[in-house]
Design a protein around this motif. Structure first.
Motif, PDB file in Angstrom:
ATOM      1  N   ARG A 124     -28.808   4.282  48.566  1.00  0.00           N
ATOM      2  CA  ARG A 124     -27.628   4.954  48.115  1.00  0.00           C
ATOM      3  C   ARG A 124     -26.444   4.031  48.759  1.00  0.00           C
ATOM      4  NH1 ARG A 124     -27.180  10.586  46.113  1.00  0.00           N
ATOM      5  NH2 ARG A 124     -29.325  11.153  45.462  1.00  0.00           N
ATOM      6  N   VAL A 126     -23.916   1.615  49.947  1.00  0.00           N
ATOM      7  CA  VAL A 126     -22.499   0.895  49.166  1.00  0.00           C
ATOM      8  C   VAL A 126     -21.908  -0.004  49.978  1.00  0.00           C
ATOM      9  CG1 VAL A 126     -22.205   3.346  48.092  1.00  0.00           C
ATOM     10  CG2 VAL A 126     -20.876   2.905  50.394  1.00  0.00           C
ATOM     11  N   THR A 128     -17.876  -1.828  49.994  1.00  0.00           N
ATOM     12  CA  THR A 128     -16.491  -1.701  49.568  1.00  0.00           C
ATOM     13  C   THR A 128     -15.901  -2.923  49.021  1.00  0.00           C
ATOM     14  OG1 THR A 128     -15.703  -2.352  51.583  1.00  0.00           O
ATOM     15  CG2 THR A 128     -15.497   0.187  51.278  1.00  0.00           C
ATOM     16  N   TYR A 133     -17.958  -0.803  43.002  1.00  0.00           N
ATOM     17  CA  TYR A 133     -17.356   0.064  43.841  1.00  0.00           C
ATOM     18  C   TYR A 133     -15.963   0.204  44.001  1.00  0.00           C
ATOM     19  CZ  TYR A 133     -16.178   2.561  48.148  1.00  0.00           C
ATOM     20  OH  TYR A 133     -15.860   3.678  49.163  1.00  0.00           O
ATOM     21  N   TRP A 136     -13.555   1.900  41.101  1.00  0.00           N
ATOM     22  CA  TRP A 136     -13.214   3.165  41.496  1.00  0.00           C
ATOM     23  C   TRP A 136     -12.151   3.459  42.457  1.00  0.00           C
ATOM     24  CZ3 TRP A 136     -14.467   5.489  37.120  1.00  0.00           C
ATOM     25  CH2 TRP A 136     -15.515   4.891  36.288  1.00  0.00           C
ATOM     26  N   THR A 137     -11.946   2.480  43.628  1.00  0.00           N
ATOM     27  CA  THR A 137     -10.827   2.467  44.410  1.00  0.00           C
ATOM     28  C   THR A 137      -9.732   2.199  43.672  1.00  0.00           C
ATOM     29  OG1 THR A 137     -12.489   1.453  46.185  1.00  0.00           O
ATOM     30  CG2 THR A 137     -10.208   1.715  46.513  1.00  0.00           C
ATOM     31  N   TYR A 506     -15.344   6.823  50.077  1.00  0.00           N
ATOM     32  CA  TYR A 506     -16.798   6.358  50.107  1.00  0.00           C
ATOM     33  C   TYR A 506     -17.847   7.463  50.069  1.00  0.00           C
ATOM     34  CZ  TYR A 506     -17.581   7.031  55.034  1.00  0.00           C
ATOM     35  OH  TYR A 506     -17.787   7.615  56.506  1.00  0.00           O
ATOM     36  N   ARG A 509     -18.886   8.352  46.685  1.00  0.00           N
ATOM     37  CA  ARG A 509     -19.748   7.653  45.991  1.00  0.00           C
ATOM     38  C   ARG A 509     -21.197   7.660  46.344  1.00  0.00           C
ATOM     39  NH1 ARG A 509     -19.747   5.077  40.973  1.00  0.00           N
ATOM     40  NH2 ARG A 509     -20.823   3.211  40.989  1.00  0.00           N
ATOM     41  N   TYR A 510     -21.304   7.943  47.784  1.00  0.00           N
ATOM     42  CA  TYR A 510     -22.955   7.964  48.091  1.00  0.00           C
ATOM     43  C   TYR A 510     -23.702   9.048  47.125  1.00  0.00           C
ATOM     44  CZ  TYR A 510     -22.308   5.646  52.594  1.00  0.00           C
ATOM     45  OH  TYR A 510     -22.037   4.818  53.655  1.00  0.00           O
ATOM     46  N   PRO A 513     -24.330   6.758  43.641  1.00  0.00           N
ATOM     47  CA  PRO A 513     -23.762   5.249  43.779  1.00  0.00           C
ATOM     48  C   PRO A 513     -23.939   4.529  42.615  1.00  0.00           C
ATOM     49  CG  PRO A 513     -25.774   5.743  44.907  1.00  0.00           C
ATOM     50  CD  PRO A 513     -25.344   6.998  44.463  1.00  0.00           C
ATOM     51  N   LEU A 519     -16.817   7.797  39.164  1.00  0.00           N
ATOM     52  CA  LEU A 519     -17.151   7.676  40.599  1.00  0.00           C
ATOM     53  C   LEU A 519     -18.203   8.378  41.131  1.00  0.00           C
ATOM     54  CD1 LEU A 519     -15.757  10.179  42.253  1.00  0.00           C
ATOM     55  CD2 LEU A 519     -13.632   9.304  42.074  1.00  0.00           C
ATOM     56  N   ALA A 520     -18.672   9.299  40.576  1.00  0.00           N
ATOM     57  CA  ALA A 520     -19.763   9.992  40.809  1.00  0.00           C
ATOM     58  C   ALA A 520     -19.814  11.255  39.587  1.00  0.00           C
ATOM     59  CB  ALA A 520     -19.817  10.581  41.973  1.00  0.00           C
TER      60      ALA A 520
END
Length: 802
Positions: A124, A126, A128, A133, A136-137, A506, A509-510, A513, A519-520
């Motif tokens: 999992r 991630v 940044t 990734y 989704w930010t 973050y 996201r874990y 991922p 984003l999840a």
């Protein structure tokens, strides 16, 4: 005899076993009870790990390992907070692309973490800086923009003269950039802002529903800075304009003898032709621009200022004209950029008034002679020299003056917050591109979500520019685009997001991922959230913690996440200092490299020492002797194999001690008392050594209790001794409360007040039994006539003879 304890062979062996078995991967079986343990993901610097990193990682690793043995589906993830200034500065200095620098740093960090045997779910992981990734930010930013919570504003910023970038107030330390140490000046810049102030009350209220240690809650509350008071309008004499101030003490209005405005206040420009000493004010403005907000607001600094010659203000409660001063201790970014000064009841105003010989009028009775000594913030007492407020208590006066101001339309009661909107722009390359374009016809326009991620383009030069623009501004092929609204020409935003962006979500996201559609997934978010236990540094409790809670609450309001708070429990750890008691740094020559400790003593020794070094929430000094002591402890644990005897149960003389230790270790692991848990295991080890034997049942339990702290050595001993399976697959030991109570107790036996022996008695022994046993112990000393016998249960026996 057991073979020697070889940590180098053992630790590599078991790390491979765990990797091959995916021993610590969280499952997607959402029917199991879950536990989400989280540590702040690191910024992967070129220096690699220092010995401060393993302290929080080991602490939560202990919790994660224990929870798995208690039957939970555990998520204990790790990733990389890899955008930001340090990497870019290193890249600029060494002429290496930030992407390459980041990849190298992540590789080194991951190898180091792996060598310490952490039970992270690496599936999992991630990063940044991964477009999949930061897509989704950017998506979250667009949601904020469309909700009116992201906006652009001209404002003075802290400008690092070396990094050539705008800094948040928190990134300026004692007037210099916290990253490079160069001077910071004030500069007006068009900046993206996030309206975190709209969530101030929700951020405060949410603290009532979480299990945060008190100092974290206090830190958050102080930063938000809620206060009750009033906004008051002071007319500019002879003009239609007014200066509005916010004050928590409207009851002291009759004591306002002058006003102070920020050097950036717009009134100065508006009335520059009428201000007779504008040259002096211009010079003062230039001086103020070279100071950070921290320097300007520092209470201890010498007060400076210039009185405006040409305009003055009118105190609304008595119609008196009062002077207006310009001083840098008033900030345009806080409140309204103007204050009323009541020198009799505010230390800073009093110091300013004394320096410039301004009037001081007492309006709350009860202080010292205000002409000689200020008394600050008098919240009790009665009003004096205050017209229609005279004789009222302070609380009553506050209410009456607010009613009066509202009736006269000169002000209004107001709740205020010290919290300011979040500066969300960085004029640098190494950050998430902001997915906005500017069109002369349509203004600022969001990119369609289908065009995300807007990837960071490759550039020939990522050097900061002298004009304050991002290096991206020079990439005309990337900058020039079409407006998503009207199809006309438009330009991309060239500022990038700050490092805080990727770390604000973050943990979400874990949970999922690899998801490309969201984003999840809602299922993953519903199952895993909130985070059950989050540990991080106290230095992040007013920035990262506040920002991530803001984003989470916004996402909750938009039905993206299922709960209003992201973290149910938050703890913080103390710093590990050098052997000299000072903060570790290269300049002090006291940095300890964890790689060397792992090589010389083993990962299990480092883990044990970092948990044994002292109270987890307090700073502690490194000690090489302490490391050696923990190594000796593990070697003694290893050598228990030499006194191992048959028996799957606890021996009768060790049963109470075993249950007591299970209870203590279990509870201490839950309450950050890792040092006392290890001390309990050390004491138990001493008991076995003293006895000269340990049953297989006792050794089994001992290994289970020690495993979360020292996982490699315990797995090896488990395997060598022929126990079934692996330690990480076992069930956590349970204790019987009844068996934690001692059945016997040792009591001193005195003769004429002097201790002559010790007797072992049943805990519930009556007086007759106790005295009989005591007399047996000291029979040879009872040579006289007994005249009195004293028995204090569980404490003492005293026999008086003559």
């Amino acid at each position: 005899m057991s073979v020697p304890y070889n940590h180098k062979v053992i630790e590599k062996k078991w790390q491979k076993v765990w990797d091959d078995n995916k021993a610590f991967a969280a499952t997607d079986d959402y029917s199991k009870p879950k536990y989400y343990a989280l540590v702040e993901f690191p910024y992967p610097s070129g220096q690699g790990l220092h010995v401060g990193h393993p302290r929080p990682y080991t602490a939560l690793d202990i919790v994660a390992r224990k929870r798995r043995m208690q039957g939970y589906n555990v998520l204990y993830p790790m990733g990389w907070d890899a955008f930001g200034l340090p990497t870019e500065n290193y890249a600029i200095k060494n002429k290496i692309h930030p992407k390459i620098v980041t990849a190298n740093n992540v590789k080194r960090f991951k190898e180091q973490l792996h060598s310490l045997g952490y039970s992270f779910d690496w599936d999992r992981e991630v990063n940044t800086t991964d477009p999949e990734y930061y897509k989704w930010t950017q998506w979250i930013f667009l949601k904020l923009f469309k909700a009116g919570l992201a906006y652009k504003s001209e404002m003075p910023i802290n400008w690092c003269t070396s990094c050539k970038v705008g800094l948040a107030n928190e990134e300026v330390v004692n007037g210099v950039c916290e990253r490079c140490g160069s001077p910071v000046v004030r500069k007006v810049k068009s900046q993206w802002m996030l309206k975190i102030t709209d969530y101030a009350e929700k951020l405060l209220e949410g603290l009532n529903d979480v299990d945060y240690i008190e100092r974290v809650k206090v830190s958050q509350k102080n930063w938000i800075g809620k206060s009750q008071g009033a906004e008051v309008d002071f007319a500019i004499a002879g003009k239609e304009d007014k200066l509005t101030v916010y004050t928590t003490r409207p009851d002291t209005l009759f004591g306002a003898t002058y006003m102070v405005v920020s050097p950036e206040h717009p009134a100065l420009e508006k009335y520059k032709d009428e201000i007779k000493n504008m040259d002096a004010i211009r010079e003062y403005q230039e001086q103020a621009a070279r100071k950070s907000d921290f320097e300007r607001s520092e209470l201890a600094k010498d007060k400076t200022g210039v009185q405006i010659d040409g305009i003055c203000a009118v105190n609304p409660v008595n119609g008196k004209e009062i002077p207006i001063w310009v001083s840098d201790y008033v900030l345009m970014s806080y409140g309204t950029g103007a204050i009323m000064a009541v020198p009799a009841h505010d230390t800073r105003d009093w110091e300013f008034a004394k320096k410039f010989n301004l009037p001081i009028i007492e309006v709350v009775a009860g202080g010292e002679n205000v002409q000689e000594e200020a008394f600050t913030d008098v919240a009790t007492g009665k009003m004096v020299n205050s017209g229609f407020l005279d004789g009222l208590e302070v609380a009553e006066a506050k209410k009456k003056i607010i009613d009066w101001l509202e009736e006269k339309k000169l002000g209004t009661g107001k709740t205020n917050y010290k919290l300011r909107d979040w500066v969300f722009s960085r004029q640098r390359y190494w950050g998430e591109p902001i997915p906005i374009v500017h069109c002369d016809k349509c203004g600022y326009v969001a990119l369609p979500e289908s065009e995300l991620p807007l990837e960071l383009p490759d550039v020939e030069s990522y050097m900061p520019t002298d004009n304050g623009e991002s290096p991206l501004a020079a990439m005309t092929d990337w900058v020039n685009t079409t407006c998503p609204c009207c199809g006309g020409p438009a330009k991309r935003e060239t500022d990038t997001m700050p490092q805080w962006a990727g770390s604000s979500w973050y943990f979400l996201r874990y949970t999922d991922p690899k998801n490309t559609e969201a984003l999840a997934s809602p299922e993953a978010l519903n199952y895993w959230l909130p985070v059950d236990w989050y540990n991080g540094g106290m230095e992040h409790t007013t920035l990262h913690l506040l920002y991530s809670r803001f984003w989470h609450k916004f996402l909750y309001d938009n039905k993206v996440v299922p709960c209003p708070e992201p973290y149910q429990k938050r703890t913080s750890h103390g710093m590990i200092l050098g052997e000299n008691g000072e903060k570790m740094s290269k300049s002090r020559g006291n940095v300890v490299n964890p790689d060397e400790i792992v090589n010389d003593y083993g990962a299990d020794t480092l883990r044990t020492y970092e948990m044994f070094i002292g109270a987890f929430d307090l700073s502690a000094s490194w000690s090489e002797n302490g490391v050696k002591g923990c190594r000796r402890f593990l070697e003694r644990v290893w050598k228990l194999q030499d006194i191992l005897v048959d028996g799957d149960d606890f021996s009768s003389d060790m049963e109470t001690k075993m249950h007591q230790t299970i209870k203590k270790v279990s509870n201490d692991f839950e309450n950050l008392k890792y040092n006392t848990a290890i001390a309990a295991l050390m004491a138990l080890l001493n008991d076995f050594a003293k006895k000269g034997s340990i049953t297989k049942g006792e050794y089994r339990t001992f290994l289970l209790l020690l495993n979360p702290v020292a996982p490699h050595i315990t797995e090896e001993i488990w395997n060598t001794c022929g126990y079934e399976g692996y330690v990480y697959q076992q069930t956590w030991p349970e204790y019987d409360e009844a068996k934690t109570v001692e059945n016997t107790i040792e009591i001193a036996v005195q003769i004429n007040g002097k201790t002559r022996g010790v007797v072992a008695l049943p805990v519930d022994a009556d007086k007759e039994t106790a005295l009989a046993k005591a007399k047996e112990v000291v029979a040879d000393k009872l040579t006289g006539t007994i005249i009195k016998e004293i028995y204090v249960p569980k404490k003492i026996i005293n026999i008086v003879q003559k």
